[in-house]
Design a protein around this motif. Structure first.
Motif, short mmCIF file in Angstrom:
data_model
loop_
_atom_site.label_atom_id
_atom_site.label_comp_id
_atom_site.label_asym_id
_atom_site.label_seq_id
_atom_site.Cartn_x
_atom_site.Cartn_y
_atom_site.Cartn_z
N ALA A 3 -14.26 0.80 -4.64
CA ALA A 3 -12.95 0.22 -4.93
C ALA A 3 -11.89 1.31 -5.08
O ALA A 3 -10.74 1.14 -4.65
N GLU A 4 -12.28 2.44 -5.69
CA GLU A 4 -11.32 3.52 -5.90
C GLU A 4 -10.96 4.24 -4.61
O GLU A 4 -10.04 5.07 -4.58
N ALA A 5 -11.65 3.94 -3.51
CA ALA A 5 -11.34 4.53 -2.21
C ALA A 5 -10.43 3.64 -1.38
O ALA A 5 -10.13 3.96 -0.23
N GLN A 6 -10.00 2.50 -1.94
CA GLN A 6 -9.15 1.56 -1.23
C GLN A 6 -7.85 1.36 -2.00
O GLN A 6 -7.86 1.22 -3.22
N ALA A 7 -6.72 1.36 -1.29
CA ALA A 7 -5.43 1.07 -1.91
C ALA A 7 -5.32 -0.44 -2.05
O ALA A 7 -5.02 -1.15 -1.10
N GLY A 8 -5.62 -0.94 -3.26
CA GLY A 8 -5.75 -2.36 -3.48
C GLY A 8 -4.49 -3.03 -3.97
O GLY A 8 -3.37 -2.52 -3.80
N PRO A 9 -4.63 -4.18 -4.62
CA PRO A 9 -3.46 -5.02 -4.96
C PRO A 9 -2.48 -4.34 -5.91
O PRO A 9 -1.29 -4.67 -5.89
N GLU A 10 -2.95 -3.41 -6.73
CA GLU A 10 -2.05 -2.77 -7.68
C GLU A 10 -0.95 -1.97 -6.99
O GLU A 10 0.12 -1.74 -7.55
N VAL A 11 -1.18 -1.56 -5.77
CA VAL A 11 -0.17 -0.79 -5.02
C VAL A 11 1.01 -1.68 -4.63
O VAL A 11 2.15 -1.22 -4.54
N LEU A 19 9.44 3.78 -8.66
CA LEU A 19 9.45 2.48 -8.01
C LEU A 19 9.83 2.67 -6.55
O LEU A 19 10.59 3.57 -6.21
N VAL A 20 9.30 1.81 -5.72
CA VAL A 20 9.69 1.86 -4.31
C VAL A 20 10.98 1.06 -4.14
O VAL A 20 11.01 -0.13 -4.40
N VAL A 21 12.04 1.74 -3.75
CA VAL A 21 13.34 1.10 -3.61
C VAL A 21 13.78 1.25 -2.16
O VAL A 21 13.80 2.36 -1.63
N PRO A 22 14.14 0.16 -1.49
CA PRO A 22 14.58 0.30 -0.11
C PRO A 22 16.03 0.78 -0.04
O PRO A 22 16.94 0.03 -0.37
N PRO A 23 16.27 2.02 0.33
CA PRO A 23 17.66 2.48 0.52
C PRO A 23 18.27 1.80 1.74
O PRO A 23 17.63 1.01 2.41
N LEU A 24 19.51 2.14 2.00
CA LEU A 24 20.17 1.60 3.18
C LEU A 24 19.70 2.39 4.39
O LEU A 24 20.19 3.46 4.70
N GLY A 25 18.70 1.86 5.04
CA GLY A 25 18.14 2.54 6.21
C GLY A 25 17.47 1.53 7.11
O GLY A 25 17.56 0.33 6.90
N VAL A 26 16.79 2.02 8.13
CA VAL A 26 16.17 1.14 9.12
C VAL A 26 14.80 1.69 9.49
O VAL A 26 14.52 2.87 9.34
N PHE A 27 13.94 0.78 9.97
CA PHE A 27 12.76 1.23 10.68
C PHE A 27 13.20 1.79 12.02
O PHE A 27 14.10 1.26 12.67
N ARG A 28 12.53 2.84 12.45
CA ARG A 28 12.81 3.40 13.77
C ARG A 28 11.51 3.46 14.55
O ARG A 28 10.49 3.94 14.04
N THR A 29 11.53 2.96 15.78
CA THR A 29 10.35 2.93 16.62
C THR A 29 10.58 3.82 17.82
O THR A 29 11.63 3.76 18.46
N SER A 46 2.07 -4.77 -6.05
CA SER A 46 2.63 -5.74 -6.99
C SER A 46 3.97 -5.27 -7.55
O SER A 46 4.18 -4.08 -7.79
N ARG A 47 4.90 -6.23 -7.70
CA ARG A 47 6.20 -5.99 -8.35
C ARG A 47 6.98 -4.86 -7.68
O ARG A 47 7.49 -3.97 -8.35
N ASN A 48 7.07 -4.89 -6.38
CA ASN A 48 7.86 -3.90 -5.67
C ASN A 48 8.25 -4.45 -4.31
O ASN A 48 7.99 -5.60 -3.99
#
Length: 260
Positions: free
Chosen positions: A71-79, A204-214, A81-83
């Motif tokens: 379990a500790e080798a997987q980025a689970g639900p706690e990553v 906290l993860v905050v989305p700044p004013l930016g875009v995805f770029r492909t 939540s609330r963000n």
């Protein structure tokens, strides 16, 4: 049904890409994950898609940990939540969903293991929609042959990815699609950049004013940046024209910009 990635699916041998660092292989229906247990994310995912028998199934399945990995080798639900982070499928839910209905449903539900997820900034824009539709675009292009493709996708696990809740959030993702052109192998490589959308400095993860770029990117550059040996995919790259000046990354704004 956990047959995993089939290296002979295209009729041309195409081994699973090999990361430089140790990984644990986990096989699922029609796809495989090479899990970097230190970073807690996949270093490589690989799926085979039969476009001629793809099914449009309702969304079923719930995100869960894979009991075959610690379990500790997987980025689970706690990553997540609330963000403002989404659980980003690496192997798309729909991609292994082909063939018999019961097998297709089992395969799509298997994509909801956390080993197949990586954090992506919430919300959509044109560039992210383009990223999510790349497999469909390549399938349509390959339709003149056997409508089969292999797709490899993973985050770029960089040392300077920003820390957050015991992980480091990947800022870039790579994807390589491969198919047949007659008797030869063809491939194209892409990168999604969410650097402008992720900020973890305040915890906290905050989305700044930016875009995805492909971007469409030479496959050799992807291999070097991600630290993955992709074998013959480099020589199959449709984006690179031998004998011409070096090819640079090309930002994509629509499917019409893709070189196949």
């Amino acid at each position: 049904m956990s047959d995993g990635y089939d290296p002979d699916f295209l009729g041309i041998p195409l081994p699973l890409p090999s990361p430089e660092l140790p990984t644990a292989r986990l096989d699922y229906p029609r796809f495989s994950v090479l899990l970097d247990e230190q970073r807690r994310f996949a270093a490589v995912t690989a799926v085979v898609i039969d476009g001629a028998s793809l099914l449009d199934l309702p969304r079923t399945g719930e995100w869960r940990l894979d009991s075959r990995a610690p379990a500790e080798a997987q980025a689970g639900p706690e990553v997540y939540s609330r963000n403002d982070l989404d659980r980003g499928h690496l192997v798309r839910r729909r991609d292994p969903g082909w063939g018999a209905t019961n097998e297709a449903r089992e395969a799509t539900e298997a994509t909801f293991f956390y080993t197949n997820a990586a954090p992506q900034a919430a919300g959509f824009n044109q560039s992210k929609e383009l990223w999510l539709g790349l497999e469909d675009h390549v399938l349509a292009y390959a339709e003149a042959t056997d409508q089969r493709i292999a797709v490899f996708t993973a985050p770029v696990l960089a040392d300077d990815d920003p820390p957050y809740r015991g992980i480091r959030v990947p800022l870039r993702f790579w994807k390589i699609a491969a198919w047949r052109q007659g008797d030869t192998l063809a491939a194209a490589g892409f990168v999604l950049d969410q650097s402008e959308l992720v900020d973890t400095r305040q915890g906290l993860v905050v989305p700044p004013l930016g875009v995805f770029r492909t971007f469409q990117v030479p496959i050799a550059d992807i291999a070097a940046e991600a630290g993955v040996d992709v074998g013959r995919l480099v020589e199959a790259d449709t984006f690179v024209r031998r004998g011409l000046r070096p090819v640079a990354a090309r930002e994509l704004r629509s499917a019409d910009d893709i070189v196949l």
